[in-house]
Enzyme design. Structure first.
Site, PDB file in Angstrom:
ATOM      1  N   MET A  29     -44.092  96.610  57.595  1.00  0.00           N
ATOM      2  CA  MET A  29     -42.846  97.613  58.004  1.00  0.00           C
ATOM      3  C   MET A  29     -42.723  98.315  59.020  1.00  0.00           C
ATOM      4  SD  MET A  29     -41.392  99.364  54.069  1.00  0.00           S
ATOM      5  CE  MET A  29     -42.492 100.167  54.309  1.00  0.00           C
ATOM      6  N   HIS A  33     -51.042  99.393  61.930  1.00  0.00           N
ATOM      7  CA  HIS A  33     -52.410 100.431  62.628  1.00  0.00           C
ATOM      8  C   HIS A  33     -53.977  98.864  62.679  1.00  0.00           C
ATOM      9  CE1 HIS A  33     -52.942  99.991  58.624  1.00  0.00           C
ATOM     10  NE2 HIS A  33     -51.772 100.550  58.810  1.00  0.00           N
ATOM     11  N   GLY A  35     -55.171  98.286  59.692  1.00  0.00           N
ATOM     12  CA  GLY A  35     -55.601  98.051  59.051  1.00  0.00           C
ATOM     13  C   GLY A  35     -54.326  96.303  58.913  1.00  0.00           C
ATOM     14  N   HIS A  36     -52.555  96.954  59.271  1.00  0.00           N
ATOM     15  CA  HIS A  36     -52.491  95.301  59.541  1.00  0.00           C
ATOM     16  C   HIS A  36     -52.990  94.668  60.558  1.00  0.00           C
ATOM     17  CE1 HIS A  36     -49.121  98.451  58.918  1.00  0.00           C
ATOM     18  NE2 HIS A  36     -49.142  97.474  58.125  1.00  0.00           N
ATOM     19  N   GLN A  60     -36.727  99.732  49.098  1.00  0.00           N
ATOM     20  CA  GLN A  60     -38.268 100.034  48.020  1.00  0.00           C
ATOM     21  C   GLN A  60     -38.487 101.798  48.338  1.00  0.00           C
ATOM     22  OE1 GLN A  60     -40.234  97.503  50.690  1.00  0.00           O
ATOM     23  NE2 GLN A  60     -41.717  99.331  50.792  1.00  0.00           N
ATOM     24  N   GLN A 156     -55.298  95.141  50.378  1.00  0.00           N
ATOM     25  CA  GLN A 156     -55.702  95.823  49.063  1.00  0.00           C
ATOM     26  C   GLN A 156     -55.576  96.963  49.005  1.00  0.00           C
ATOM     27  OE1 GLN A 156     -59.375  94.197  49.354  1.00  0.00           O
ATOM     28  NE2 GLN A 156     -58.797  91.837  47.503  1.00  0.00           N
ATOM     29  N   LYS A 157     -55.157  97.699  50.434  1.00  0.00           N
ATOM     30  CA  LYS A 157     -55.126  99.542  50.329  1.00  0.00           C
ATOM     31  C   LYS A 157     -53.566  99.681  48.488  1.00  0.00           C
ATOM     32  CE  LYS A 157     -53.101 101.902  52.923  1.00  0.00           C
ATOM     33  NZ  LYS A 157     -51.827 103.417  51.842  1.00  0.00           N
ATOM     34  N   SER A 193     -52.975 104.074  57.414  1.00  0.00           N
ATOM     35  CA  SER A 193     -51.534 103.676  56.585  1.00  0.00           C
ATOM     36  C   SER A 193     -51.088 104.110  57.679  1.00  0.00           C
ATOM     37  CB  SER A 193     -51.641 104.634  55.503  1.00  0.00           C
ATOM     38  OG  SER A 193     -50.945 105.253  55.568  1.00  0.00           O
TER      39      SER A 193
HETATM   40  O1  PAF Z   1     -47.124  96.648  51.896  1.00  0.00           O
HETATM   41  C1  PAF Z   1     -45.978  97.289  53.004  1.00  0.00           C
HETATM   42  O2  PAF Z   1     -45.786  96.879  54.236  1.00  0.00           O
HETATM   43  C2  PAF Z   1     -44.373  96.603  52.048  1.00  0.00           C
HETATM   44  O3  PAF Z   1     -44.125  97.187  51.153  1.00  0.00           O
HETATM   45  C3  PAF Z   1     -43.842  94.762  52.561  1.00  0.00           C
HETATM   46  C4  PAF Z   1     -44.741  93.995  51.269  1.00  0.00           C
HETATM   47  C5  PAF Z   1     -43.864  94.366  53.579  1.00  0.00           C
HETATM   48  C6  PAF Z   1     -42.433  94.910  51.772  1.00  0.00           C
HETATM   49  O4  PAF Z   1     -41.892  95.545  52.518  1.00  0.00           O
END
Ligand code: PAF
Length: 525
Positions: A29, A33, A35-36, A60, A156-157, A193
């Protein structure tokens, strides 16, 4: 790097570029950071093409949640993706993803949605975030269908999300490998996060208690407490030391089914959600009730099987001889009369086979000659000797290269190692079979050294003379094949320890691994 905002652009790009290439996909999304970045790095290392999606998914978010405020930094994210070697970003608008739907599409009734099992969505975060996981499942299914990646990477977070997505792709037969990547933490222990940005510096300090509380559970667990009550209590007591933290839940759950556990049998996940001010943070820790696993990988001829057997013998562990498993399957194929090139018939045969090693292996290994192999059976036939025949030797690499065979044996190896206490060797043990092995070794030697050893083996077996040059060429070709194959290629796991064995004796390498194991073990208690 390309940026697409439409599904048409993304589709066309993939149609033109994928042509036999492997696509790795990282759904996000945005507000990327560390983690990504670890997901991007892993995807880059394992695929030819890496696609990242950046989409703040309205489905979501609940009506009172932070959909509007959620950080959006496309330009900065683009830069980070470029630096990480991403090939294309897919950053659609909500209208592109959900045409004709109101912006907060969560409230819509006119859109097809994916509904994961209630047992997985009604607990933990699902209790306070009604509909959240349905929104995640729907968008992830859409994204997977659009990108059709070979692999998709999740952190896994978000353990509940990960378990639900794993279940989703299994239940709906979505042909993708879900790669679970470890939590990345700041030096303070706080898990990265996108929502950490909402925290003031004082709150950030307070938030460190989440990880401290998980470490407390680990301590209690290491002292032998396996019960939910004791573990949850340890976390809650630690969290209570910071008065401004509001605890939403602390639970002990099964990491894949998400069932609430009374005690940890094989594995349990301690999951927590807290509010620090108005920011909701989650974190978790996997507790494993198993003996450690030693994973030994490396190229052909590096001495993996001899070393793994000796290490297992020294440590009194089970030797999981993955090579013998591929040989057993080859024996079964030859026995069945199915032609070696009939991959489809082999897929059917292998998906129903059952391989077993002798139960009393450590003792048996100690009692037998150093060179003896563990007893192995397939579908109830003891094939310990038969798998060493020339016919099996001649066909084993053709069979082991087949995707369905590798997939099936991956599952069986994981099953055999479920309780731990194994030394496993192969080419994808630390990267695929046991990515969470306590000790990972990458055993290697120069092509020249491996060719020399092989020539010596041939001489010892009184085979005809093969020149060193021929052997070097064969080994170099095998290395290239192993490291470029589609499924689980040979690769040193990032956290594996490399051991170069040129000019080092078998006993020295064995001792080195045994010492590393003992050091690791003493550190983890
Ligand atoms: O973990 C996230 O960033 C979101 O829930 C995802 C998997 C991209 C779905 O919108």
């Amino acid at each position: 790097m390309r940026l697409f905002t439409t599904t048409a652009g993304l589709r066309c790009y993939l149609e033109r570029h994928r042509l036999g290439k492997k696509v790795g996909f990282v759904p996000t999304m945005g507000a990327l950071h560390a983690g990504h970045l670890s997901l991007l790095q892993r995807a880059r290392g394992e695929n030819d093409i890496v696609i990242v999606s950046i989409f703040v998914n309205p489905l979501q978010f609940g009506p009172t949640e932070d959909f509007q405020q959620y950080p959006r930094y496309l330009a900065q994210d683009q830069q980070l993706c470029e630096q990480a070697g991403v090939d294309a970003i897919f950053a659609p608008t909500a209208e592109e993803m959900f045409p004709g739907q109101p912006l907060l599409a969560r409230e819509t009734t006119g859109y097809t949605q994916v509904v994961p099992p209630a047992s997985m969505t009604s607990i933990l975060c699902g209790r306070s975030r009604t509909g959240h996981f349905q929104g995640v499942a729907t968008v992830v299914t859409k994204l997977l269908n659009l990108v059709q990646p070979e692999r998709a990477y999740f952190g896994q977070k978000d353990a509940q999300q990960l378990a639900i997505i794993q279940r989703l792709v299994a239940d709906l037969n979505i042909p993708v490998e879900i790669v679970a990547c470890p939590i990345v933490r700041e030096a303070s222990g706080l898990a990265y996060s996108s929502r950490n940005q909402y925290l003031t510096s004082e709150q950030k300090e307070q938030a460190q208690v989440l990880y401290r509380s998980l470490q407390q559970a680990q301590k209690v667990f290491n002292l032998g407490n396996r019960d939910r009550a004791g573990l949850v209590e340890a976390v809650k007591t630690q969290l209570a030391t910071v008065s401004d933290i509001e605890v939403e839940y602390v639970e002990l759950i099964h990491p894949t089914t998400l069932e609430l556990l009374d005690k940890v049998d094989e594995a349990g996940l301690i999951a927590i959600a807290c509010r620090v001010g108005s920011t909701r943070l989650i974190d978790n820790l996997l507790l494993r009730n198993r003996q450690p696993i030693v994973a030994i990988d490396g190229p052909a001829g590096a001495g993996k099987s001899t070393i793994a057997r000796l290490v297992a013998q020294e440590l009194g562990l089970i030797y999981l001889d993955s090579g013998a498993m591929y040989r057993a399957v080859t024996w079964l194929v030859l026995q069945s009369g199915i032609p070696v090139e009939d991959e489809v018939a082999i897929a059917e045969l292998v998906s129903q086979c059952q391989i077993q090693f002798a139960e009393d292996q450590p003792q048996a290994l100690r009692d037998r000659q150093e060179s003896s192999k563990p007893q192995i059976s397939i579908n109830g036939h003891d094939v310990t000797q038969a798998i060493r025949s020339l016919e099996v030797t001649a066909q084993v690499s053709a069979i082991a290269a087949q995707l369905s065979v590798r997939r099936e044996l991956l599952t069986q190896q994981q099953h055999l190692g479920k309780k731990g206490g194994v030394v496993a060797e192969g080419r994808d043990i630390g990267t695929h079979v046991f990515p969470d092995a306590e000790l990972k070794i990458f055993l290697t030697a120069s092509v020249q050294e491996r060719a020399r050893r092989r020539q010596q083996d041939f001489k010892n077996q009184q085979h005809e003379d093969v020149s060193l040059q021929q052997l070097e060429q064969a080994i170099a070709e095998r290395d290239a094949k192993d490291s470029t194959r589609a499924f689980a290629p040979l690769r040193k796991a990032d956290d594996a320890i490399s051991i170069q064995t040129d000019g080092v004796t078998i006993a020295e390498v064995t001792n080195q691994i045994v010492t590393l194991y003992n050091q690791k073990l003493s550190r983890s208690v």
